[in-house]
Design a protein around this motif. Structure first.
Motif, short mmCIF file in Angstrom:
data_model
loop_
_atom_site.label_atom_id
_atom_site.label_comp_id
_atom_site.label_asym_id
_atom_site.label_seq_id
_atom_site.Cartn_x
_atom_site.Cartn_y
_atom_site.Cartn_z
N SER A 164 0.86 -1.24 0.02
CA SER A 164 -0.17 0.01 0.06
C SER A 164 0.92 1.39 -0.12
N ALA A 165 0.85 2.04 -0.82
CA ALA A 165 1.55 2.98 -1.04
C ALA A 165 0.88 4.56 -0.66
N PHE A 166 1.54 5.46 0.07
CA PHE A 166 0.79 6.53 0.50
C PHE A 166 1.53 7.97 0.29
N PRO A 167 0.79 8.92 0.30
CA PRO A 167 1.34 10.26 -0.19
C PRO A 167 1.88 11.04 0.94
N ARG A 168 1.62 10.76 2.35
CA ARG A 168 2.18 11.45 3.45
C ARG A 168 2.40 10.56 4.65
N LEU A 169 2.78 11.21 5.68
CA LEU A 169 2.84 10.72 6.93
C LEU A 169 2.02 11.46 7.76
N GLU A 170 1.12 11.38 8.46
CA GLU A 170 0.45 12.16 9.33
C GLU A 170 0.66 11.59 11.09
N TYR A 171 0.60 12.90 11.81
CA TYR A 171 1.08 12.67 13.28
C TYR A 171 -0.21 13.38 14.05
N PHE A 172 -0.62 12.61 15.12
CA PHE A 172 -1.72 13.11 16.03
C PHE A 172 -1.28 13.04 17.46
N ASP A 173 -2.10 13.69 18.30
CA ASP A 173 -1.78 13.44 19.83
C ASP A 173 -2.63 12.37 20.40
N HIS A 174 -2.72 12.00 21.56
CA HIS A 174 -3.57 11.00 22.05
C HIS A 174 -4.82 11.24 21.82
N ARG A 175 -5.52 12.47 21.91
CA ARG A 175 -6.59 12.88 21.83
C ARG A 175 -7.17 12.89 20.50
N ASP A 176 -6.54 12.26 19.40
CA ASP A 176 -6.88 12.34 18.06
C ASP A 176 -6.70 13.70 17.51
N ARG A 177 -6.29 14.72 17.86
CA ARG A 177 -6.22 15.94 17.38
C ARG A 177 -4.81 15.92 16.66
N LYS A 178 -4.76 16.35 15.06
CA LYS A 178 -3.89 16.21 14.38
C LYS A 178 -2.65 17.23 14.59
N LEU A 179 -1.59 16.98 14.78
CA LEU A 179 -0.46 17.95 14.92
C LEU A 179 0.36 18.36 13.77
N PHE A 180 0.54 17.46 12.68
CA PHE A 180 1.05 17.83 11.34
C PHE A 180 1.00 16.73 10.57
N ALA A 181 1.50 17.10 9.15
CA ALA A 181 1.63 16.02 8.20
C ALA A 181 3.12 16.35 7.55
N LEU A 182 3.61 15.27 6.86
CA LEU A 182 4.76 15.50 6.22
C LEU A 182 4.07 14.88 4.88
N GLU A 183 4.41 15.98 3.86
CA GLU A 183 3.77 15.49 2.47
C GLU A 183 4.95 14.89 1.55
N THR A 184 5.26 13.78 1.84
CA THR A 184 6.13 13.26 1.05
C THR A 184 6.18 12.94 -0.48
N GLU A 185 4.98 12.90 -0.95
CA GLU A 185 4.68 12.80 -2.37
C GLU A 185 4.97 14.26 -3.05
N GLN A 186 4.50 15.27 -2.31
CA GLN A 186 4.86 16.79 -2.80
C GLN A 186 6.32 16.83 -2.84
N LEU A 187 6.97 16.51 -1.82
CA LEU A 187 8.31 16.64 -1.66
C LEU A 187 9.21 15.95 -2.84
N GLY A 188 8.51 15.33 -3.72
CA GLY A 188 9.07 14.63 -4.92
C GLY A 188 9.92 13.59 -4.30
N TRP A 189 9.54 12.73 -3.10
CA TRP A 189 10.60 11.62 -2.86
C TRP A 189 9.71 10.47 -3.21
N PRO A 190 11.00 9.34 -3.57
CA PRO A 190 10.37 8.17 -3.81
C PRO A 190 9.24 7.82 -3.01
N THR A 191 8.46 6.59 -3.42
CA THR A 191 7.29 6.16 -2.48
C THR A 191 7.69 5.67 -1.38
#
Length: 378
Positions: free
Chosen positions: A66-93
């Motif tokens: 399964s390929a994905f375009p980003r990595l997402e990070y949340f706190d333990h209350r399920d609130r989003k902290l940030f995302a690293l957009e790996t696909e937008q950076l032009g990085w390999p899959t």
């Protein structure tokens, strides 16, 4: 050359595949009585793509992963902290696959090596141009090269390098399993709590790899029943709480202590170590499989480039050891975020992660993807 590879995991099979086309007589000794890949899921970050391609399995993995375009990070209350957009950076899959599927792909690529199941080593002695090996079935043979690919608790390392070289505890205990809980995610979800982490990784086909860990330096937790995981991670909100409540007695969960194996050298005579036997590391940067594959590829390159085996092995170690050690150091440092407990500490960490989280995570992957280790990166 007559080569013995001890261990039929990712490191051993990758080395065998890389070496098998060069006319070597290769034997793989696997202590289990058949292929039984351990673990649950496998995260293959962008820097894995080049290694998979060099090994000739990149398309096979892509078909199963399964390929994905980003990595997402949340706190333990399920609130989003940030995302690293790996696909937008032009990085390999960036992708993930089950360990069983990955192991099947590797096994399917084996063509020449002889495989001996239910066999390990009981003694190793270096001779001038060979290594003499005693096996657990009572037989003895000499080899031009012995490759210890038998994991973090390596018998080859103990026998050839000394019993003083043992894995070091890191204070973390973890649980890994696969679930079909309907998360509906298209990207990995890293959830950071009070001394605890849960990762939800899409595997495709409505399956998800779950990694959950707790900082437990006193090693008070041991053999936690599957039914108690929900209570153990009770601070976590959102879908993971519901998922934890669905764990049944038939769920296969792998519990283990996270250890690190730092070796100052990987060569003694005609015996070498690769993979976790040489540089077992924390899963923080998901580099275990990739670094193991790169060991075998670099060894093959070194043996092709240099006819003198001693020189070739020295060149191989020089090429691989700095990166593997850097990954170990970075993985340990970054895992420090997961040990933070207490309201003030967690708030401060989460505030920091919201502001510069993408930069912190990217700074670990970028030099590996761009092959710029040792150079200034931003």
């Amino acid at each position: 050359m007559n080569i013995l590879i001890v261990g039929g995991g990712i490191a051993g099979l990758s080395a065998a595949i890389a070496l098998q086309g060069d006319g070597h007589d290769i034997t793989i000794a696997e202590t289990l009585d058949g292929w039984k890949p351990a673990g649950a899921g496998l995260h293959l970050p962008g820097n894995a793509v080049a290694a998979l391609r060099a090994l000739g399995i990149d398309q096979d993995v892509a078909d199963k992963s399964s390929a994905f375009p980003r990595l997402e990070y949340f706190d333990h209350r399920d609130r989003k902290l940030f995302a690293l957009e790996t696909e937008q950076l032009g990085w390999p899959t960036f992708q993930a696959v089950t360990r069983s599927d990955f192991h099947e792909i590797l096994c399917a690529k084996l063509t020449g090596p002889a495989i001996r199941f239910g066999l390990s080593v009981s003694d190793i002695s270096n001779e001038p141009d060979q290594a003499r090996v005693s096996f657990t079935d009572g037989t003895n043979h000499s080899f031009d090269l012995v490759i210890g690919a038998d994991g973090i608790n390596s018998a080859v390392r103990r026998l050839a390098f000394g019993a003083e070289h043992v894995p070091q505890p890191t204070g973390y205990i973890c649980w890994r399993w696969i679930t079909d809980y309907p998360f509906g995610l298209s990207a990995p979800k890293f959830i950071i709590g009070h001394g605890q982490v849960i990762l939800v990784m899409p595997l495709g086909g409505n399956r998800f790899y779950i990694y959950a860990s707790t900082y437990d330096p006193g090693e008070r937790i041991r053999d936690l029943p599957a039914g108690e995981l929900a209570a153990h991670f009770a601070r976590f909100d959102g879908p993971v709480r519901d998922m934890l409540g669905t764990i049944g007695t038939d769920t296969v969960i792998h519990e283990s202590r996270l250890q690190q194996m730092v070796m100052p050298k990987w060569i003694t005579g005609r015996v070498i170590l690769i993979g976790d036997a040489a540089h077992g590391t924390l899963p923080t940067m998901a580099q275990g499989a990739t670094q193991s594959i790169k060991d075998g590829l670099a060894l093959t390159d070194a043996l092709r480039a240099q006819s003198d085996i001693k020189t070739a092995l020295a060149d191989w170690q020089k090429a691989r050891l700095p990166e593997a050690h850097w990954v170990q150091q970075q993985s340990l440092q970054r895992m420090g975020f997961a040990k933070i407990r207490g309201r003030a500490g967690v708030w401060l960490r989460n505030t920091l992660m919201r502001k510069i989280g993408p930069k912190i995570v990217a700074s670990g992957f970028r030099p590996l993807i761009n092959n710029t280790l040792g150079q200034q990166t931003s």
